[in-house]
Design an enzyme around this catalytic site. Sequence first.
Site, mmCIF file in Angstrom:
data_model
loop_
_atom_site.group_PDB
_atom_site.id
_atom_site.type_symbol
_atom_site.label_atom_id
_atom_site.label_comp_id
_atom_site.label_asym_id
_atom_site.label_seq_id
_atom_site.Cartn_x
_atom_site.Cartn_y
_atom_site.Cartn_z
ATOM 1 N N GLU A 316 -20.769 -30.040 43.166
ATOM 2 C CA GLU A 316 -21.333 -31.383 43.061
ATOM 3 C C GLU A 316 -20.321 -32.468 43.439
ATOM 4 O O GLU A 316 -20.131 -33.446 42.707
ATOM 5 C CB GLU A 316 -21.873 -31.624 41.645
ATOM 6 C CG GLU A 316 -22.992 -30.665 41.275
ATOM 7 C CD GLU A 316 -23.645 -30.930 39.941
ATOM 8 O OE1 GLU A 316 -22.997 -31.536 39.063
ATOM 9 O OE2 GLU A 316 -24.806 -30.524 39.780
ATOM 10 N N ASP A 395 -29.653 -24.721 35.928
ATOM 11 C CA ASP A 395 -29.007 -25.871 35.283
ATOM 12 C C ASP A 395 -29.772 -26.316 34.037
ATOM 13 O O ASP A 395 -30.370 -27.388 34.042
ATOM 14 C CB ASP A 395 -28.946 -27.032 36.295
ATOM 15 C CG ASP A 395 -28.027 -28.149 35.834
ATOM 16 O OD1 ASP A 395 -27.343 -27.971 34.815
ATOM 17 O OD2 ASP A 395 -28.006 -29.200 36.501
ATOM 18 N N GLU A 423 -30.547 -33.001 28.361
ATOM 19 C CA GLU A 423 -30.670 -33.578 29.710
ATOM 20 C C GLU A 423 -32.040 -33.306 30.341
ATOM 21 O O GLU A 423 -32.709 -34.232 30.796
ATOM 22 C CB GLU A 423 -29.560 -33.019 30.601
ATOM 23 C CG GLU A 423 -29.682 -33.471 32.035
ATOM 24 C CD GLU A 423 -28.607 -32.878 32.946
ATOM 25 O OE1 GLU A 423 -27.701 -32.199 32.431
ATOM 26 O OE2 GLU A 423 -28.696 -33.103 34.160
HETATM 27 C C1 GCV Z 1 -21.347 -33.305 34.518
HETATM 28 C C2 GCV Z 1 -25.863 -31.117 36.049
HETATM 29 C C3 GCV Z 1 -25.847 -32.508 35.514
HETATM 30 C C4 GCV Z 1 -24.582 -33.240 35.867
HETATM 31 C C5 GCV Z 1 -23.413 -32.420 35.326
HETATM 32 C C6 GCV Z 1 -23.480 -31.032 35.956
HETATM 33 C C7 GCV Z 1 -22.404 -30.121 35.422
HETATM 34 O O1 GCV Z 1 -25.954 -31.121 37.420
HETATM 35 O O2 GCV Z 1 -26.964 -33.187 36.000
HETATM 36 O O3 GCV Z 1 -24.616 -34.499 35.284
HETATM 37 O O4 GCV Z 1 -22.193 -33.040 35.611
HETATM 38 O O5 GCV Z 1 -24.714 -30.440 35.643
HETATM 39 O O6 GCV Z 1 -22.707 -29.366 34.524
HETATM 40 O O7 GCV Z 1 -21.286 -30.179 35.883
#
Ligand code: GCV
Length: 860
Positions: A316, A395, A423
Amino acid sequence: MSSSGPCVARCAAVSAAILFSLLAGQFVAAQTPLGAGEPAWLAYRPVNAAAVFPGGVPDTIVKLGNDVLEDSAARELALGWRGMLRHEPRFVNNADAGQGRAVVMGTQAEIDAWRPPVTHEKHLTQDAYRLYRVSDVVVVEGGDARGVLYGAFALLRLIAEQHSLRVLDETSAPWALVRWTNEWDNPNGTIERGYAGPSIFFEEGRVRADLSRAAAYARLLSSVGIDGCTINNVNAAIDLLKPENVRDIARIADVFRPYGVRLSLSVDMSSPQVIGGLKTFDPLNAEVAAWWNSKIDAIYAAIPDFGGVVIKADSEGRVGPSQYGRSPADAANVVARALKPHGGVVLYRGFVYNNHLDWHDMKADRARAGYDNFHALDGKFDDNVIVQIKHGPIDFQVREPVSPLFAGLPNTNEAIELQITQEYTGQQRHLVYLVPMWKESLNTDMRASAAATPLPVKEIVSGRAVATQHHTAGGFVGVANVGTDGWLGSPLALSNLYGFGRLAWEPNLGAAAISDEWTRLSFGNDPEVRATINKLELDSWHIYESYTGPLGVGTLTDIIGIHFGPGVESAERNGWGQWIRADHDGVGMDRTVATGTGYIGQYPAPLAAEYESLATCPDNLLLFMHHVPYTYRLHSGLTVMQYIDNTHYWGAQAAAAQVPAWEALQGKVSDSTYAEVLKRLKFQAGHAIVWRDAVTEWFTKMSGIPDALGRVGHYPGRIEAESMHLDGYETVDVTPWETASGGKAVICDLPECAVQTTWEKPDGWYDVTVQYFDLLHGHSRFSLSVAGNEVERWIAGDTLPSDKLNGSTSTRITLDNVAIHRGDILRVTGRPDGAELAPIDYLSIVPSAVHSTVIRNAAR
Ligand code: GCV
């Protein structure tokens, strides 16, 4: 257990210690003042002391050791005695005083020295505790000082649950060595995916001056056996490793220490280059290794009990070893070697994937990434590296199979990463007790054992060597993201923080048992309160799943941004790989080996065979594993399409039923908790309808198959705002279309507008709902009038997480028992605020469920 000389001699050794009773007062005086919501399950409400201690409450507490953790244990017992037993205990550290009714606490060595051993064959391991009685004395014995503290909390838990302690014999040891939370806090005080206000650690780029909440948090964590906390976002702010910041962070470690919580940090792999000034951050470069050594040495100089680091790399947008053609093992090991002399560990995240996948490539599959990136590295990680694996391969979706990577690293330490912050599961505005979901992952037998003995994930992450595993450590990591607003915002969401800790300590505890423990500790022992809250908690995951992510589709939320409201198509046609591959004929990702992405082949053969075959793949993972026509019949006999319709209608109904269930507890829980939970459950009930309508309408349109029960698209009593007489309001399209009724809403670009309609139906009592949009910013004002009389006025003052009209901001107000006569004019007036243009979606007017003698518009 060994014994040493007579008590008199041993007592002399302790007699030099100061009278503990003098200290007790200071301990309590220094106790951090706690604000509303903060004591959480440690409120220590009064219990029936005689039921707990039928022979009388112990009036003396003997603390044998002087460790800071044992001081905390004593302080905690004092709080518990006062709060729950209404008793002021006498504190001594003179072991001779441990006669009569007393609690004696100490490490195994201290207890051995206190009196000839009571026969306990088994040596207590690190962090373990044993609670037992020797006539009138209750003994809290720890494998070490932290075990004493955990034992004290366990004793207090038994008291809070009002168990009789006439007989007491409980020995408990933690399941795994690593029991950490990760907090995704940023130095500016924001929290990524945090839903409970700002950070308790940082503000304006620095560590907060007042760390009382951090101390109170460590106390909560410790009470459920959590021994580590990573205080900053895995998307790590690189500056935190600068010397001045490390000094400041050490202050947080100082307030954690009395509770046995070790601080750890997320670090960015490019740190040697960005803050170290090196030309490279190549993990195999000698200067880079030296930089990590000296940085880690400096951290330990400031924080002697530093726990280690968490690393997110090549994921990411974070840089990583791939930049130099190096592997995750190379990256993890260079930092691990710096930590090794100090006893620290690296938690290297298995969440490494490409978020620019090609949607047109039918073999591309994000779910494959963890295994593809790590499996070949098995055995190449140093023994103080633990690969931290999210429980599912995508995720934290509401339903995922367990990650195949758990079985793919038999020679590597592994930890399971669970997400406490909600989330993808309603962001604490929807009630979702996650423990049952986590238990499904932990209990999944990977069928990876050559000997055909079960190998569930909980065994793999235990760190114990089992059949095919050669692990030296393992653990549990919970992404908590607590904030200043009652830790998690929602009072009922605290069960997830509690439950995470309890599972990390003992994953064989049942979801219902954990819920009941938490409920009793938080709300007392009233059977009605317990039954109601336990039912709400235990039903909640399936309710939420039923209207947001059926049949293992993952999620149907807006995946591009905030992950809250519905946004079905956002999953498709982008590089993020959370595809559901829905077209006019069918839905689901074909992950089979035979015709799909081959993901299923990453599981050990017996499990792969189960998922590969439609005959054996469980319905609740069907769309995760297979692409099927909408007419495909599930094991239940329903077609996929009919299941989608039914489950969404059932889910919305079940969400609505949570409201009256909670209302029955009015007066039985505190007024503020009652009101806060009620507000959230009412929101959820309305939002479940937004979800229901969006998902069922979308799939009906896509599949062309109408709901066999005729519900979808037919909403009795609904009047679209755009179909009403518009006084200043204008009609707009809403994107995505499925998140507004009829795809449209009305907005007001004047100081004041109104929608109105004339009631053509019979006189009667009606429940009137106004469905409107409440954006993150802006406080539009609304009022509803019937025949010229104002029935209600309200402000759109919520902070729903978007500034657009969509499924995340669609909300409602419902007014019960409104008297309406044929010919009455119903009028909703809106006054915009800033960019929030008093948007309205529809009105719903249905005969009142309950006719009340209270007439809202009695003034008429
Ligand atoms: C901290 C998901 C979340 C991101 C998070 C990522 C991760 O993609 O949406 O906000 O980043 O997981 O666990 O690194």
